[in-house]
Design a protein around this motif. Structure first.
Motif, PDB file in Angstrom:
ATOM      1  N   ALA A  25      -6.921  -0.745   5.858  1.00 53.15           N
ATOM      2  CA  ALA A  25      -8.004  -0.418   4.939  1.00 53.15           C
ATOM      3  C   ALA A  25      -8.693  -1.696   4.485  1.00 53.15           C
ATOM      4  O   ALA A  25      -8.167  -2.796   4.667  1.00 53.15           O
ATOM      5  CB  ALA A  25      -7.448   0.344   3.733  1.00 53.15           C
ATOM      6  N   VAL A  26      -9.863  -1.524   3.917  1.00 54.38           N
ATOM      7  CA  VAL A  26     -10.619  -2.644   3.349  1.00 54.38           C
ATOM      8  C   VAL A  26     -10.899  -2.349   1.884  1.00 54.38           C
ATOM      9  O   VAL A  26     -11.033  -1.192   1.478  1.00 54.38           O
ATOM     10  CB  VAL A  26     -11.950  -2.878   4.100  1.00 54.38           C
ATOM     11  N   GLU A  78     -23.584  -8.137   0.939  1.00 58.80           N
ATOM     12  CA  GLU A  78     -23.471  -9.336   1.772  1.00 58.80           C
ATOM     13  C   GLU A  78     -22.068  -9.894   1.533  1.00 58.80           C
ATOM     14  O   GLU A  78     -21.719 -10.239   0.393  1.00 58.80           O
ATOM     15  CB  GLU A  78     -24.522 -10.366   1.365  1.00 58.80           C
ATOM     16  N   ILE A  79     -21.263  -9.937   2.593  1.00 57.84           N
ATOM     17  CA  ILE A  79     -19.892 -10.430   2.465  1.00 57.84           C
ATOM     18  C   ILE A  79     -19.925 -11.940   2.240  1.00 57.84           C
ATOM     19  O   ILE A  79     -20.562 -12.679   2.989  1.00 57.84           O
ATOM     20  CB  ILE A  79     -19.058 -10.076   3.711  1.00 57.84           C
ATOM     21  N   VAL A  80     -19.232 -12.399   1.206  1.00 63.77           N
ATOM     22  CA  VAL A  80     -19.211 -13.810   0.833  1.00 63.77           C
ATOM     23  C   VAL A  80     -17.972 -14.508   1.393  1.00 63.77           C
ATOM     24  O   VAL A  80     -18.070 -15.598   1.937  1.00 63.77           O
ATOM     25  CB  VAL A  80     -19.260 -13.965  -0.706  1.00 63.77           C
ATOM     26  N   ARG A  81     -16.801 -13.845   1.274  1.00 66.29           N
ATOM     27  CA  ARG A  81     -15.570 -14.476   1.743  1.00 66.29           C
ATOM     28  C   ARG A  81     -14.426 -13.479   1.792  1.00 66.29           C
ATOM     29  O   ARG A  81     -14.450 -12.443   1.140  1.00 66.29           O
ATOM     30  CB  ARG A  81     -15.183 -15.661   0.869  1.00 66.29           C
ATOM     31  N   GLU A  82     -13.404 -13.853   2.539  1.00 65.05           N
ATOM     32  CA  GLU A  82     -12.136 -13.116   2.556  1.00 65.05           C
ATOM     33  C   GLU A  82     -11.309 -13.587   1.364  1.00 65.05           C
ATOM     34  O   GLU A  82     -11.313 -14.769   1.037  1.00 65.05           O
ATOM     35  CB  GLU A  82     -11.346 -13.433   3.825  1.00 65.05           C
ATOM     36  N   ILE A  83     -10.569 -12.661   0.741  1.00 65.85           N
ATOM     37  CA  ILE A  83      -9.674 -13.017  -0.357  1.00 65.85           C
ATOM     38  C   ILE A  83      -8.227 -13.049   0.132  1.00 65.85           C
ATOM     39  O   ILE A  83      -7.454 -13.926  -0.204  1.00 65.85           O
ATOM     40  CB  ILE A  83      -9.801 -12.030  -1.541  1.00 65.85           C
ATOM     41  N   GLY A  84      -7.841 -12.082   0.932  1.00 65.75           N
ATOM     42  CA  GLY A  84      -6.479 -11.974   1.438  1.00 65.75           C
ATOM     43  C   GLY A  84      -6.147 -10.520   1.701  1.00 65.75           C
ATOM     44  O   GLY A  84      -7.023  -9.665   1.653  1.00 65.75           O
ATOM     45  N   PHE A  85      -4.873 -10.249   1.986  1.00 65.99           N
ATOM     46  CA  PHE A  85      -4.481  -8.860   2.197  1.00 65.99           C
ATOM     47  C   PHE A  85      -3.181  -8.559   1.473  1.00 65.99           C
ATOM     48  O   PHE A  85      -2.394  -9.453   1.177  1.00 65.99           O
ATOM     49  CB  PHE A  85      -4.379  -8.512   3.692  1.00 65.99           C
ATOM     50  N   ILE A  86      -3.012  -7.279   1.170  1.00 61.58           N
ATOM     51  CA  ILE A  86      -1.811  -6.793   0.507  1.00 61.58           C
ATOM     52  C   ILE A  86      -1.184  -5.729   1.390  1.00 61.58           C
ATOM     53  O   ILE A  86      -1.880  -4.867   1.920  1.00 61.58           O
ATOM     54  CB  ILE A  86      -2.130  -6.215  -0.886  1.00 61.58           C
ATOM     55  N   VAL A  87       0.135  -5.797   1.533  1.00 59.85           N
ATOM     56  CA  VAL A  87       0.889  -4.802   2.277  1.00 59.85           C
ATOM     57  C   VAL A  87       1.566  -3.881   1.266  1.00 59.85           C
ATOM     58  O   VAL A  87       2.132  -4.352   0.282  1.00 59.85           O
ATOM     59  CB  VAL A  87       1.942  -5.461   3.199  1.00 59.85           C
ATOM     60  N   GLU A  88       1.481  -2.582   1.523  1.00 62.62           N
ATOM     61  CA  GLU A  88       2.119  -1.588   0.668  1.00 62.62           C
ATOM     62  C   GLU A  88       3.060  -0.743   1.515  1.00 62.62           C
ATOM     63  O   GLU A  88       2.654  -0.225   2.546  1.00 62.62           O
ATOM     64  CB  GLU A  88       1.079  -0.662   0.034  1.00 62.62           C
ATOM     65  N   LEU A  93       4.344   8.575   1.006  1.00 56.72           N
ATOM     66  CA  LEU A  93       3.456   9.015   2.086  1.00 56.72           C
ATOM     67  C   LEU A  93       4.006   8.661   3.475  1.00 56.72           C
ATOM     68  O   LEU A  93       3.319   8.890   4.472  1.00 56.72           O
ATOM     69  CB  LEU A  93       2.066   8.376   1.915  1.00 56.72           C
ATOM     70  N   ASN A  94       5.212   8.067   3.517  1.00 59.68           N
ATOM     71  CA  ASN A  94       5.762   7.561   4.789  1.00 59.68           C
ATOM     72  C   ASN A  94       4.719   6.742   5.536  1.00 59.68           C
ATOM     73  O   ASN A  94       4.363   7.033   6.677  1.00 59.68           O
ATOM     74  CB  ASN A  94       6.275   8.711   5.665  1.00 59.68           C
ATOM     75  N   LEU A  95       4.241   5.692   4.871  1.00 57.13           N
ATOM     76  CA  LEU A  95       3.112   4.926   5.370  1.00 57.13           C
ATOM     77  C   LEU A  95       3.253   3.454   4.996  1.00 57.13           C
ATOM     78  O   LEU A  95       3.721   3.120   3.899  1.00 57.13           O
ATOM     79  CB  LEU A  95       1.827   5.486   4.729  1.00 57.13           C
ATOM     80  N   LYS A  96       2.842   2.618   5.907  1.00 58.12           N
ATOM     81  CA  LYS A  96       2.692   1.186   5.622  1.00 58.12           C
ATOM     82  C   LYS A  96       1.189   0.929   5.621  1.00 58.12           C
ATOM     83  O   LYS A  96       0.514   1.179   6.615  1.00 58.12           O
ATOM     84  CB  LYS A  96       3.382   0.344   6.698  1.00 58.12           C
ATOM     85  N   GLN A  97       0.667   0.483   4.488  1.00 54.25           N
ATOM     86  CA  GLN A  97      -0.768   0.234   4.398  1.00 54.25           C
ATOM     87  C   GLN A  97      -1.030  -1.254   4.254  1.00 54.25           C
ATOM     88  O   GLN A  97      -0.355  -1.938   3.490  1.00 54.25           O
ATOM     89  CB  GLN A  97      -1.389   0.974   3.217  1.00 54.25           C
ATOM     90  N   ILE A  98      -2.023  -1.713   5.002  1.00 53.81           N
ATOM     91  CA  ILE A  98      -2.483  -3.097   4.894  1.00 53.81           C
ATOM     92  C   ILE A  98      -3.922  -3.037   4.405  1.00 53.81           C
ATOM     93  O   ILE A  98      -4.786  -2.465   5.078  1.00 53.81           O
ATOM     94  CB  ILE A  98      -2.400  -3.832   6.249  1.00 53.81           C
ATOM     95  N   SER A  99      -4.164  -3.590   3.226  1.00 49.24           N
ATOM     96  CA  SER A  99      -5.500  -3.595   2.632  1.00 49.24           C
ATOM     97  C   SER A  99      -6.050  -5.016   2.660  1.00 49.24           C
ATOM     98  O   SER A  99      -5.469  -5.918   2.057  1.00 49.24           O
ATOM     99  CB  SER A  99      -5.453  -3.087   1.190  1.00 49.24           C
ATOM    100  N   TYR A 100      -7.173  -5.168   3.351  1.00 45.50           N
ATOM    101  CA  TYR A 100      -7.851  -6.463   3.457  1.00 45.50           C
ATOM    102  C   TYR A 100      -8.936  -6.506   2.389  1.00 45.50           C
ATOM    103  O   TYR A 100      -9.723  -5.575   2.254  1.00 45.50           O
ATOM    104  CB  TYR A 100      -8.484  -6.625   4.840  1.00 45.50           C
ATOM    105  N   CYS A 101      -8.971  -7.592   1.625  1.00 44.84           N
ATOM    106  CA  CYS A 101      -9.931  -7.665   0.526  1.00 44.84           C
ATOM    107  C   CYS A 101     -10.933  -8.791   0.723  1.00 44.84           C
ATOM    108  O   CYS A 101     -10.594  -9.882   1.175  1.00 44.84           O
ATOM    109  CB  CYS A 101      -9.216  -7.856  -0.802  1.00 44.84           C
ATOM    110  N   TYR A 102     -12.148  -8.467   0.331  1.00 45.48           N
ATOM    111  CA  TYR A 102     -13.275  -9.381   0.470  1.00 45.48           C
ATOM    112  C   TYR A 102     -14.030  -9.472  -0.854  1.00 45.48           C
ATOM    113  O   TYR A 102     -13.961  -8.574  -1.684  1.00 45.48           O
ATOM    114  CB  TYR A 102     -14.248  -8.864   1.536  1.00 45.48           C
TER     115      TYR A 102
END
Length: 167
Positions: A25-26, A78-88, A93-102
């Motif tokens: 996800a983003v 307008e995307i300025v920069r990447e911040i990082g990502f968080i893993v949940e 939900l039996n799910l591994k989520q990776i959220s990329y943040c900008y």
């Protein structure tokens, strides 16, 4: 992109999480010309969140980010920069989520969101707040649902804290 944190309130082992399907996800911190930050108030679930959502199969992260902003805040960015990502690790939900943040700037005027039926049923509305007020709302929010309380709100508060140095 750098991993900021692992959110794992149910204390799932890495071995168990490896069996879960992965959802990418983003998330985006959008700032307007008056230094106001876009948040979504999910009224019926009593929480706030940053704009964003799942990356569709044929999309890049940047394409998904721009699509989500058109849908959820009705605006171009307008995307300025990447911040990082968080893993949940979400056992509920039996799910591994990776959220990329900008971090992004509003491009043009604020528009009208195009919420899905589910988002409308949950009472989605966009709000624009000064950074400190947005962070305070997220940091002190008592979400009604387990997913909101244990995952969405902490994740987005962490992203907002990491972005402060760039605002």
């Amino acid at each position: 992109m750098k991993q900021l944190v692992l959110i794992n309130p149910e204390n799932i082992s890495d071995e168990e999480a490896e069996k879960y399907p992965i959802r990418e996800a983003v998330r985006v911190i959008v700032v307007d010309n008056h230094s106001m930050v876009a948040l979504l108030h999910v009224k019926n679930k009593q929480h706030y969140k940053l704009p964003g959502g799942g990356i569709e199969e044929s999309e890049s992260k940047e394409t998904a980010l721009k699509r989500e902003c058109r849908e959820e805040i009705g605006s171009e960015i307008e995307i300025v920069r990447e911040i990082g990502f968080i893993v949940e690790y979400k056992k509920i939900l039996n799910l591994k989520q990776i959220s990329y943040c900008y971090l992004a700037k509003l491009k043009g005027e604020k528009g009208v969101p195009h919420y899905t039926d589910k988002e409308l049923a949950n009472g989605f509305e966009q709000i624009w707040l000064p950074y400190n007020q947005a962070l305070e709302l997220l940091s002190n929010n008592k979400a009604k649902s387990v997913e909101g309380r244990d995952y969405i709100v902490p994740r987005d508060a962490i992203f907002l804290k990491f972005a402060k140095e760039y605002l």
